[in-house]
Design a protein around this motif. Structure first.
Motif, PDB file in Angstrom:
ATOM      1  N   GLY A 141       0.815  -1.211   0.000  1.00 15.91           N
ATOM      2  CA  GLY A 141       0.000   0.000   0.000  1.00 15.91           C
ATOM      3  C   GLY A 141       0.850   1.263   0.000  1.00 15.91           C
ATOM      4  N   ALA A 142       1.972   1.227   0.744  1.00 16.55           N
ATOM      5  CA  ALA A 142       2.870   2.389   0.791  1.00 16.55           C
ATOM      6  C   ALA A 142       3.579   2.610  -0.545  1.00 16.55           C
ATOM      7  CB  ALA A 142       3.899   2.207   1.896  1.00 16.55           C
ATOM      8  N   LEU A 143       3.839   1.510  -1.266  1.00 16.63           N
ATOM      9  CA  LEU A 143       4.527   1.606  -2.559  1.00 16.63           C
ATOM     10  C   LEU A 143       3.577   2.003  -3.688  1.00 16.63           C
ATOM     11  CD1 LEU A 143       6.731  -1.593  -2.260  1.00 16.63           C
ATOM     12  CD2 LEU A 143       7.595   0.745  -2.393  1.00 16.63           C
ATOM     13  N   GLU A 144       2.309   1.664  -3.525  1.00 17.45           N
ATOM     14  CA  GLU A 144       1.334   1.923  -4.583  1.00 17.45           C
ATOM     15  C   GLU A 144       1.238   3.411  -4.869  1.00 17.45           C
ATOM     16  OE1 GLU A 144      -3.337   0.843  -5.633  1.00 17.45           O
ATOM     17  OE2 GLU A 144      -2.422   0.151  -3.771  1.00 17.45           O
ATOM     18  N   GLY A 145       1.322   3.743  -6.137  1.00 16.49           N
ATOM     19  CA  GLY A 145       1.206   5.143  -6.538  1.00 16.49           C
ATOM     20  C   GLY A 145       2.525   5.889  -6.550  1.00 16.49           C
ATOM     21  N   ARG A 146       3.596   5.293  -5.994  1.00 20.05           N
ATOM     22  CA  ARG A 146       4.900   5.961  -6.044  1.00 20.05           C
ATOM     23  C   ARG A 146       5.493   5.784  -7.437  1.00 20.05           C
ATOM     24  NH1 ARG A 146       7.811   6.462  -0.379  1.00 20.05           N
ATOM     25  NH2 ARG A 146       6.067   5.989   0.996  1.00 20.05           N
ATOM     26  N   ALA A 147       6.107   6.836  -7.926  1.00 18.86           N
ATOM     27  CA  ALA A 147       6.700   6.785  -9.259  1.00 18.86           C
ATOM     28  C   ALA A 147       7.860   7.758  -9.340  1.00 18.86           C
ATOM     29  CB  ALA A 147       5.657   7.119 -10.319  1.00 18.86           C
TER      30      ALA A 147
END
Length: 399
Positions: free
Chosen positions: A268-274
């Motif tokens: 969840g913490a990694l989701e959306g990071r780019a």
């Protein structure tokens, strides 16, 4: 007359009892007042001793809030006594980068000490310190609070501590490195720390990112992953950068269900990071050692195998999404770039048909034509669209 005598005797008796009670209460009150004064004097004496102590001292109450600190503790933490009292200890005694939370352990009744740890002051200054934290217990074993004693290390000791920290830390991400993993694994693989869970992750797209955008962007991708780990993992957990794009997390006293919950929080913490058009994608395998009959390295291998299975399943989808993102980024800069790529793709297909290639080969050829200028995405737009000659500095960025 006889009744009056009886009532008169009874009245005298009641009066005598009341007088005796008043005397007893007065004596008791005086005694309690004396005890209170004695207790206050003892407390004051103890506080004065602690305040004059040669080490910095912090007293924490059972609720985890600061009750007292001496002048040396004020100096090192940057908090005055008036500011600190009543605040959560983590605000005042900021060692969040440390391996474990000694005060939390002391609140559970355990004493611990460290030869070196870094303390961040209120003003942002970092001190290398040594500390010892112990529970304060009543005669009957009831927790009264926690005492934390600590002292600043000398400049030479601080330099040695930083060198030791560098020895076991990855210089890019700040996570623990492979050398420390080999040292820490047998230490954590003990009955007192079972169940011991292992998370293994492998970052997708790092090589593609390095090839297309350069290693500086790949480094940003690795740093983004490390930040997610540090946000989610607990002080007692150990997070390692095992290799170029591989990560391992050791979770002591963590069963399979709790480990899976931590894995979900990480995802969840990694989701959306780019980083630019590259999304962070980190398949995570998980396995747990429950008892002595399991080999911890076999458990680690099980987590690794699950991770590779997830990576295989997600690979094609991730690769397509990443390439689509890169192409969209490039073509979004200039209509001419998009038209050029489509024209090259069409010409490549025509050449393939002329050569008699099969349909699946033609599809690959069309894709190659569309992506042939993909490396341009790492070139700044102002340089890419510059009408005149490039300067020497600009030329370096292009090559």
């Amino acid at each position: 007359m006889q009744n009056n005598t009886v009532w008169g005797s009874g009245g005298v008796l009641v009066l005598i009892v009341c007088v005796l009670l008043c005397i007893a209460l007065a004596v008791l009150g005086t005694r309690l007042y004396g005890l209170k004064k004695d207790a206050e004097q003892e407390r004051s004496k103890c506080e004065q001793i602690l305040l004059a102590f040669s080490d910095a001292i912090l007293i924490i109450n059972p609720q985890g809030r600061v009750e007292m600190l001496n002048s040396l503790a004020e100096k090192l933490t940057g908090w005055t006594r008036q500011e600190a009292v009543g605040r959560a200890y983590g605000e005042i005694y900021n060692t969040r980068g440390a391996d474990s939370d000694l005060i939390a352990e002391a609140l559970e009744g355990r004493s611990r000490s460290r030869s070196q740890v870094f303390l961040m002051s209120k003003g942002g200054q970092e001190f290398a310190i040594s500390d010892r934290v112990s529970p304060l217990l009543h005669d009957y074993g009831q927790l009264l609070g926690v005492i934390c004693t600590f002292k600043a290390m000398t400049r030479r000791q601080t330099q040695q501590a930083r060198l030791a920290q560098l020895t076991f830390r990855d210089s890019l991400t700040g996570l623990y490195n492979r050398a420390f993993f080999e040292q820490e694994l047998p230490r954590l693989d003990q009955p007192a720390r079972w169940p011991l869970s292992v998370l293994v992750g492998d970052l997708n797209g790092l090589k593609l990112t390095n090839d297309v955008f350069g290693h500086s962007v790949g480094d940003e991708l690795l740093i983004a992953v490390s930040h997610a780990f540090l946000e989610v993992c607990r002080p007692e957990d150990r997070v390692f950068r095992w290799g170029g794009d591989e990560f391992i997390v050791l979770l002591p006293k963590t069963g399979q269900d709790e480990a899976n919950a931590i894995r979900q929080r990480l995802q969840g913490a990694l989701e959306g990071r780019a980083v630019g058009p590259i999304t962070v994608n980190l398949p995570l395998g998980c396995s747990t050692k429950e008892h002595a009959g399991q080999d911890i390295r076999a458990v680690w291998q099980q987590a690794e195998e699950e991770m590779y299975w997830l990576k295989t399943v997600e690979h094609t989808r991730f690769q397509k999404e990443t390439l689509h993102g890169i192409v969209k980024e490039l073509h979004g800069r200039s209509v001419a770039e998009k038209e050029h790529a489509e024209r090259v793709s069409s010409l490549a297909e025509e050449l393939g048909r002329y050569l008699g290639l099969a349909n699946h080969e033609l599809r690959k050829l069309r894709l190659c034509g569309l992506l042939h200028d993909i490396g341009k995405v790492r070139i700044p737009e102002e340089i890419l669209n510059k009408p005149g000659r490039l300067s020497a500095e600009e030329y370096k960025k292009v090559i």
